[in-house]
Design a protein around this motif. Sequence first.
Motif, PDB file in Angstrom:
ATOM      1  N   THR A   1     -13.751 -28.242  11.804  1.00 47.92           N
ATOM      2  CA  THR A   1     -14.153 -28.623  13.178  1.00 47.92           C
ATOM      3  C   THR A   1     -13.718 -27.589  14.220  1.00 47.92           C
ATOM      4  O   THR A   1     -14.473 -27.274  15.144  1.00 47.92           O
ATOM      5  CB  THR A   1     -13.568 -30.011  13.520  1.00 47.92           C
ATOM      6  OG1 THR A   1     -14.038 -30.927  12.541  1.00 47.92           O
ATOM      7  CG2 THR A   1     -14.025 -30.478  14.889  1.00 47.92           C
ATOM      8  N   HIS A   2     -12.518 -27.008  14.071  1.00 46.53           N
ATOM      9  CA  HIS A   2     -12.069 -26.066  15.121  1.00 46.53           C
ATOM     10  C   HIS A   2     -12.963 -24.827  15.166  1.00 46.53           C
ATOM     11  O   HIS A   2     -13.172 -24.233  16.230  1.00 46.53           O
ATOM     12  CB  HIS A   2     -10.582 -25.716  14.964  1.00 46.53           C
ATOM     13  CG  HIS A   2     -10.299 -24.760  13.846  1.00 46.53           C
ATOM     14  ND1 HIS A   2     -10.111 -25.168  12.548  1.00 46.53           N
ATOM     15  CD2 HIS A   2     -10.189 -23.411  13.826  1.00 46.53           C
ATOM     16  CE1 HIS A   2      -9.888 -24.106  11.778  1.00 46.53           C
ATOM     17  NE2 HIS A   2      -9.941 -23.026  12.528  1.00 46.53           N
TER      18      HIS A   2
ATOM     19  N   GLU B   1     -16.142 -25.822  16.948  1.00 44.93           N
ATOM     20  CA  GLU B   1     -15.883 -25.887  18.396  1.00 44.93           C
ATOM     21  C   GLU B   1     -15.875 -24.494  19.015  1.00 44.93           C
ATOM     22  O   GLU B   1     -16.373 -24.280  20.117  1.00 44.93           O
ATOM     23  CB  GLU B   1     -14.543 -26.603  18.647  1.00 44.93           C
ATOM     24  CG  GLU B   1     -14.600 -28.080  18.250  1.00 44.93           C
ATOM     25  CD  GLU B   1     -13.264 -28.797  18.415  1.00 44.93           C
ATOM     26  OE1 GLU B   1     -12.201 -28.159  18.238  1.00 44.93           O
ATOM     27  OE2 GLU B   1     -13.285 -30.015  18.709  1.00 44.93           O
ATOM     28  N   GLU B   2     -15.347 -23.516  18.265  1.00 46.86           N
ATOM     29  CA  GLU B   2     -15.333 -22.131  18.749  1.00 46.86           C
ATOM     30  C   GLU B   2     -16.762 -21.610  18.898  1.00 46.86           C
ATOM     31  O   GLU B   2     -17.079 -20.866  19.813  1.00 46.86           O
ATOM     32  CB  GLU B   2     -14.627 -21.269  17.702  1.00 46.86           C
ATOM     33  CG  GLU B   2     -13.480 -20.455  18.245  1.00 46.86           C
ATOM     34  CD  GLU B   2     -12.751 -19.769  17.109  1.00 46.86           C
ATOM     35  OE1 GLU B   2     -13.356 -18.911  16.435  1.00 46.86           O
ATOM     36  OE2 GLU B   2     -11.577 -20.118  16.879  1.00 46.86           O
TER      37      GLU B   2
ATOM     38  N   ARG C   1     -17.165 -25.902  23.125  1.00 46.20           N
ATOM     39  CA  ARG C   1     -16.690 -27.199  23.638  1.00 46.20           C
ATOM     40  C   ARG C   1     -16.013 -27.953  22.510  1.00 46.20           C
ATOM     41  O   ARG C   1     -16.336 -27.718  21.339  1.00 46.20           O
ATOM     42  CB  ARG C   1     -17.855 -28.054  24.155  1.00 46.20           C
ATOM     43  CG  ARG C   1     -18.342 -27.635  25.512  1.00 46.20           C
ATOM     44  CD  ARG C   1     -19.420 -28.574  26.028  1.00 46.20           C
ATOM     45  NE  ARG C   1     -19.858 -28.145  27.337  1.00 46.20           N
ATOM     46  CZ  ARG C   1     -19.396 -28.615  28.491  1.00 46.20           C
ATOM     47  NH1 ARG C   1     -18.489 -29.569  28.502  1.00 46.20           N
ATOM     48  NH2 ARG C   1     -19.852 -28.162  29.647  1.00 46.20           N
ATOM     49  N   THR C   2     -15.097 -28.873  22.855  1.00 47.56           N
ATOM     50  CA  THR C   2     -14.491 -29.691  21.810  1.00 47.56           C
ATOM     51  C   THR C   2     -15.513 -30.721  21.347  1.00 47.56           C
ATOM     52  O   THR C   2     -16.411 -31.112  22.103  1.00 47.56           O
ATOM     53  CB  THR C   2     -13.210 -30.379  22.308  1.00 47.56           C
ATOM     54  OG1 THR C   2     -13.542 -31.198  23.424  1.00 47.56           O
ATOM     55  CG2 THR C   2     -12.152 -29.361  22.696  1.00 47.56           C
ATOM     56  N   LYS C   3     -15.345 -31.155  20.083  1.00 46.06           N
ATOM     57  CA  LYS C   3     -16.408 -31.971  19.479  1.00 46.06           C
ATOM     58  C   LYS C   3     -16.323 -33.428  19.937  1.00 46.06           C
ATOM     59  O   LYS C   3     -17.340 -34.001  20.366  1.00 46.06           O
ATOM     60  CB  LYS C   3     -16.296 -31.899  17.950  1.00 46.06           C
ATOM     61  CG  LYS C   3     -17.539 -32.388  17.228  1.00 46.06           C
ATOM     62  CD  LYS C   3     -17.498 -32.002  15.760  1.00 46.06           C
ATOM     63  CE  LYS C   3     -18.774 -32.387  15.044  1.00 46.06           C
ATOM     64  NZ  LYS C   3     -18.763 -31.989  13.630  1.00 46.06           N
TER      65      LYS C   3
ATOM     66  N   ASN D   1     -15.804 -33.317  24.203  1.00 49.75           N
ATOM     67  CA  ASN D   1     -16.767 -32.527  24.967  1.00 49.75           C
ATOM     68  C   ASN D   1     -16.150 -31.702  26.102  1.00 49.75           C
ATOM     69  O   ASN D   1     -16.754 -31.536  27.159  1.00 49.75           O
ATOM     70  CB  ASN D   1     -17.848 -33.488  25.515  1.00 49.75           C
ATOM     71  CG  ASN D   1     -19.028 -32.769  26.132  1.00 49.75           C
ATOM     72  OD1 ASN D   1     -19.386 -31.674  25.697  1.00 49.75           O
ATOM     73  ND2 ASN D   1     -19.621 -33.362  27.159  1.00 49.75           N
TER      74      ASN D   1
ATOM     75  N   ILE E   1     -14.188 -24.958  26.249  1.00 53.47           N
ATOM     76  CA  ILE E   1     -13.129 -24.083  25.737  1.00 53.47           C
ATOM     77  C   ILE E   1     -13.307 -22.708  26.387  1.00 53.47           C
ATOM     78  O   ILE E   1     -14.401 -22.145  26.363  1.00 53.47           O
ATOM     79  CB  ILE E   1     -13.247 -23.951  24.195  1.00 53.47           C
ATOM     80  CG1 ILE E   1     -13.074 -25.330  23.536  1.00 53.47           C
ATOM     81  CG2 ILE E   1     -12.220 -22.958  23.666  1.00 53.47           C
ATOM     82  CD1 ILE E   1     -13.437 -25.344  22.053  1.00 53.47           C
TER      83      ILE E   1
END
Length: 322
Positions: free
Chosen positions: A202-203, A206-207, A211-213, A216, A219
């Motif tokens: 997941t990280h 997100e990169e 945005r964070t999953k 939202n 980043i």
Amino acid sequence: MSGKNWDRVPIDAQSVDAPLSLAAVFLVVTVGSDKAALSKVASVLGALDDLVKNVGFRDLSGRLSCIAGVGADLWARLSPDRRPRELKAFAPVKGPVHSAPSTPGDLLFHIRAERSDMCFEFERILLDSLGGSVTVVDEVTGFRYFDARDLLGFVDGTANPTGLDLPASALVGDEDADFAGGSYVVVQKYLHDLNAWAEMPTHLQEEIIGRTKIDNIEIDDDDKPRKSHKSLATIEDDAGNEYDILRDNMPFGRPGQKEFGTYFIGYTRYLWVIEKMLLRMYVGEPPGAYDRLLDFSTPHTGTTFFAPTRLMLQKLADGAQE
Ligand code: HEM
């Protein structure tokens, strides 16, 4: 960004600002090369508002709307003397690893409603009216997926302009006064490799998105050598003004066929803004550092249209029927 002289923009823009809907159909057709086909299409375009009323009135809470976009070739046939300044066919984009194809399309119908049966009914009657004058080249039925997420699991559409920023970003203004209130529309049908995406932690997802999953949150990757999708799609001019577009992406798919997609649709005041976004995504910024979203998402179509105001559409239609 903020627009200027908006008091001169006609208020009859097609329903570009319709809120995100639960259901949508994206229908792209080409028009037969004979005069009869052109005349038929013109008469249907001229009556489009009535057709929306006929179906939409059956349940007003269904909020049916339909935007018609006209491609460059058909525009030249309907109105050889005057065309929106930036209107041209979708220019294919070639990056070091991924490319965006240009595919045919004379007309786009972006049909939206809160009920999929309304979209279906409208499309059925519309195609019935158009008859043999058109050939359907692409037809996608989209749906709203949980918190407006795409099938990659990220909330999609957050950074869309709202309030006065919406017309300032999506509708042509005084810079092309004859076409003020219209909007350039770019569509691309993407298919995802969901298995490969699911293998990414997941990280890293997100990169890639920026945005964070789950919640939202943006980043900040300004200092990173590899920019996220969000940053590559952020366009600024030399003076630092940001240029937004209005997106109404929709997921679509057939799990039984392992088909999982995102239909990208962007409305813009300036076509060059979307062209620049695509260049940054495919070629990369700096060149080579392309959008890693493309390692999991392949475009199968790419077409550009202009959605004129209702009045302009009516005039185009009237002119071509004479
Ligand atoms: C932002 C998904 C293709 C333009 C985003 C975001 C997601 C996303 C999840 C972050 C949340 C948001 O602000 O909406 C996708 C997917 C695509 C796709 C799944 C296709 C597979 C495109 C294309 C363009 C584009 C082709 C333009 C040509 C933008 C813009 C933003 C954005 C302008 C907002 C950037 C900002 O924060 O200002 N997209 N996108 N996207 N995307 Fe895409």
